[in-house]
Design a protein around this motif. Structure first.
Motif, mmCIF file in Angstrom:
data_model
loop_
_atom_site.group_PDB
_atom_site.id
_atom_site.type_symbol
_atom_site.label_atom_id
_atom_site.label_comp_id
_atom_site.label_asym_id
_atom_site.label_seq_id
_atom_site.Cartn_x
_atom_site.Cartn_y
_atom_site.Cartn_z
ATOM 1 N N VAL A 24 0.833 -1.200 0.000
ATOM 2 C CA VAL A 24 0.000 0.000 0.000
ATOM 3 C C VAL A 24 0.872 1.256 0.000
ATOM 4 N N ILE A 25 1.935 1.252 0.760
ATOM 5 C CA ILE A 25 2.845 2.401 0.788
ATOM 6 C C ILE A 25 3.488 2.609 -0.573
ATOM 7 N N LEU A 26 3.946 1.528 -1.208
ATOM 8 C CA LEU A 26 4.574 1.653 -2.520
ATOM 9 C C LEU A 26 3.593 2.133 -3.580
ATOM 10 N N ILE A 27 2.415 1.572 -3.579
ATOM 11 C CA ILE A 27 1.422 1.953 -4.579
ATOM 12 C C ILE A 27 0.877 3.352 -4.313
ATOM 13 N N GLY A 28 0.675 3.691 -3.073
ATOM 14 C CA GLY A 28 0.046 4.963 -2.742
ATOM 15 C C GLY A 28 0.944 6.168 -2.813
ATOM 16 N N PHE A 29 2.221 6.015 -2.535
ATOM 17 C CA PHE A 29 3.055 7.196 -2.399
ATOM 18 C C PHE A 29 4.329 7.195 -3.231
ATOM 19 N N VAL A 30 4.691 6.081 -3.848
ATOM 20 C CA VAL A 30 5.935 6.003 -4.606
ATOM 21 C C VAL A 30 5.607 5.592 -6.032
ATOM 22 N N GLY A 31 6.271 6.185 -7.004
ATOM 23 C CA GLY A 31 6.126 5.765 -8.387
ATOM 24 C C GLY A 31 5.281 6.700 -9.214
ATOM 25 N N ASP A 32 5.179 6.380 -10.497
ATOM 26 C CA ASP A 32 4.449 7.219 -11.433
ATOM 27 C C ASP A 32 2.936 7.056 -11.329
ATOM 28 N N ASN A 33 2.471 5.953 -10.847
ATOM 29 C CA ASN A 33 1.032 5.709 -10.746
ATOM 30 C C ASN A 33 0.518 5.852 -9.324
ATOM 31 N N SER A 34 1.164 6.663 -8.532
ATOM 32 C CA SER A 34 0.766 6.802 -7.137
ATOM 33 C C SER A 34 -0.487 7.659 -7.006
ATOM 34 N N ILE A 35 -1.070 7.613 -5.861
ATOM 35 C CA ILE A 35 -2.272 8.395 -5.576
ATOM 36 C C ILE A 35 -1.947 9.881 -5.620
ATOM 37 N N LEU A 36 -0.772 10.260 -5.151
ATOM 38 C CA LEU A 36 -0.379 11.666 -5.180
ATOM 39 C C LEU A 36 -0.288 12.185 -6.614
ATOM 40 N N LYS A 37 0.307 11.422 -7.502
ATOM 41 C CA LYS A 37 0.386 11.802 -8.913
ATOM 42 C C LYS A 37 -1.010 11.874 -9.520
ATOM 43 N N HIS A 38 -1.871 10.962 -9.124
ATOM 44 C CA HIS A 38 -3.237 10.952 -9.632
ATOM 45 C C HIS A 38 -3.965 12.237 -9.238
ATOM 46 N N VAL A 39 -3.805 12.668 -8.010
ATOM 47 C CA VAL A 39 -4.442 13.905 -7.541
ATOM 48 C C VAL A 39 -3.856 15.112 -8.277
ATOM 49 N N GLN A 40 -2.538 15.139 -8.462
ATOM 50 C CA GLN A 40 -1.904 16.243 -9.192
ATOM 51 C C GLN A 40 -2.410 16.309 -10.631
ATOM 52 N N ARG A 42 -5.275 15.264 -11.768
ATOM 53 C CA ARG A 42 -6.660 15.757 -11.770
ATOM 54 C C ARG A 42 -6.720 17.267 -11.633
ATOM 55 N N MET A 43 -5.843 17.835 -10.809
ATOM 56 C CA MET A 43 -5.800 19.288 -10.655
ATOM 57 C C MET A 43 -5.369 19.961 -11.964
ATOM 58 N N ILE A 44 -4.401 19.369 -12.647
ATOM 59 C CA ILE A 44 -3.948 19.916 -13.924
ATOM 60 C C ILE A 44 -5.065 19.851 -14.959
ATOM 61 N N VAL A 45 -5.797 18.749 -14.971
ATOM 62 C CA VAL A 45 -6.905 18.596 -15.915
ATOM 63 C C VAL A 45 -7.989 19.632 -15.646
ATOM 64 N N SER A 46 -8.289 19.902 -14.380
ATOM 65 C CA SER A 46 -9.324 20.900 -14.084
ATOM 66 C C SER A 46 -8.864 22.299 -14.490
#
Length: 111
Positions: A24-40, A42-46
């Motif tokens: 969960v830590i690796l998927i959620g916070f590290v890498g190109d497909n992380s949740i943080l990148k996903h949120v960023q 979405r902000m760029i798309v808006s």
């Protein structure tokens, strides 16, 4: 030796929990497909959607002005006079500015 054995036995029983937490830590916070990148992303798309809306509004405004220019010959004269300060041969143009004048300091040399 018994402490080491107990620790290894304890980790052996909790191995699925440990692997799940690390995953969960690796998927959620590290890498190109992380949740943080996903949120960023979405902000760029808006932000880009807001820019698209602004450009669409500008396009509609320009399109209506072009339509007016094509159908109304007086509109060309109006734009030429207002934007480019063009005039007829028998006219004089006075450009009035509504900018505020900077206040000058009063001192004994200006009096």
């Amino acid at each position: 030796m018994s402490r080491l054995y107990t620790f290894i036995n304890y980790i052996g029983r909790k191995k699925y929990l440990i692997v799940t937490v690390i995953g969960v830590i690796l998927i959620g916070f590290v890498g190109d497909n992380s949740i943080l990148k996903h949120v960023q992303n979405r902000m760029i798309v808006s932000e880009m959607k807001a820019e698209i809306d602004a450009y669409n509004a500008q396009y509609e405004k320009s399109e209506s002005m072009l339509r007016e220019l094509r159908h109304n010959p007086k509109a060309i004269t109006k734009i030429a006079r207002e934007r480019y300060f063009m005039k007829a041969d028998d006219e004089d143009i006075f450009v009035l500015s509504d900018d505020e004048k900077p206040e000058t300091e009063k001192n004994e040399t200006t009096d």
